[in-house]
Enzyme design. Structure first.
Site, mmCIF file in Angstrom:
data_model
loop_
_atom_site.group_PDB
_atom_site.id
_atom_site.type_symbol
_atom_site.label_atom_id
_atom_site.label_comp_id
_atom_site.label_asym_id
_atom_site.label_seq_id
_atom_site.Cartn_x
_atom_site.Cartn_y
_atom_site.Cartn_z
ATOM 1 N N LYS A 115 -9.918 2.519 3.861
ATOM 2 C CA LYS A 115 -10.583 3.452 4.775
ATOM 3 C C LYS A 115 -11.567 2.729 5.682
ATOM 4 O O LYS A 115 -11.591 2.945 6.903
ATOM 5 C CB LYS A 115 -11.317 4.542 3.994
ATOM 6 C CG LYS A 115 -11.866 5.656 4.883
ATOM 7 C CD LYS A 115 -13.159 6.233 4.375
ATOM 8 C CE LYS A 115 -14.334 5.362 4.743
ATOM 9 N NZ LYS A 115 -15.640 5.981 4.426
ATOM 10 N N ASP A 133 -11.168 9.924 4.794
ATOM 11 C CA ASP A 133 -12.328 10.104 3.928
ATOM 12 C C ASP A 133 -12.202 11.458 3.242
ATOM 13 O O ASP A 133 -11.150 12.104 3.308
ATOM 14 C CB ASP A 133 -13.629 9.989 4.732
ATOM 15 C CG ASP A 133 -13.820 11.148 5.702
ATOM 16 O OD1 ASP A 133 -12.879 11.951 5.897
ATOM 17 O OD2 ASP A 133 -14.925 11.260 6.271
#
Length: 204
Positions: A115, A133
């Protein structure tokens, strides 16, 4: 359904952009690492002080106890202080103080996972990708874009199949902001939501 989602996201979030403050490449990288399990608002307050005091070279030599005091508000600050100094050291020693533009190099840095690498690649180098997220994961599952048991990586893969590559960066940021401000984890604004007919929240 995707055309309706694009339409609503463009209406509600016409100018999506990363809400972490940064002026240098390493500032975004470190801010993103600090943002894990914290809010961008808190991180921005911390990094304002952090980057006034340190540049990348001095950060690589920073006293860890001093650093902990600065970043304490972000939570898990002991581990994040270690990550921050280690990242700075690696950038100075291996990349001439610059943030690499390849995923395989980014993900070797301490505290940097998929991420974080996606956030950096998207915002610094305009590489098409979709950082997943908690907000993006939640919205994707509520809208039926990913199954409820999907991992963040699987959510990302689903979104990449559903969304044209040229839209990944824009729509990914819109989904994040939609989740942060509208489709919240607690008390989502369902009564005002323009995607309520597409929502699968009650079946999750």
């Amino acid at each position: 359904m995707m055309s309706k989602i694009y339409e609503v996201l463009d209406l509600m979030i016409p100018s999506p952009k990363c809400e972490l403050n940064y002026s240098k490449d390493y500032e975004l990288l470190i801010a993103t690492v600090l943002s894990a399990h914290s809010t961008d608002k808190t991180v921005n307050k911390v990094t304002e002080e952090l980057f006034k005091k340190f540049d990348i070279k001095s950060l690589a030599k920073a006293d860890i106890e001093e650093l902990k005091k600065i970043i304490r508000p972000v939570g898990n600050f002991n581990k994040k202080a270690l990550y921050t100094i280690s990242i700075a050291q690696s950038l100075v020693q291996n990349y001439n103080g610059c943030v690499p533009n390849k995923r395989e190099y980014l993900e070797t840095l301490p505290g940097v996972g998929r991420k974080t690498a996606n956030v950096v690649l998207k915002n610094l180098y305009d590489v098409p990708c979709i950082p997943v997220d908690t907000h993006v994961e939640r919205v994707s599952k509520r809208l039926g874009l990913a199954p409820k048991e999907a991992t963040p990586k699987e959510v990302e893969e689903n979104l990449m199949k559903l969304i044209p590559k040229e839209k990944w960066n824009r729509v990914g940021e819109q989904l994040l902001l939609f989740g942060r401000y509208h489709c919240k984890s607690i008390k989502p604004e369902c009564t005002k939501c323009l995607l309520i007919k597409e929502c699968k929240k009650d079946s999750l």
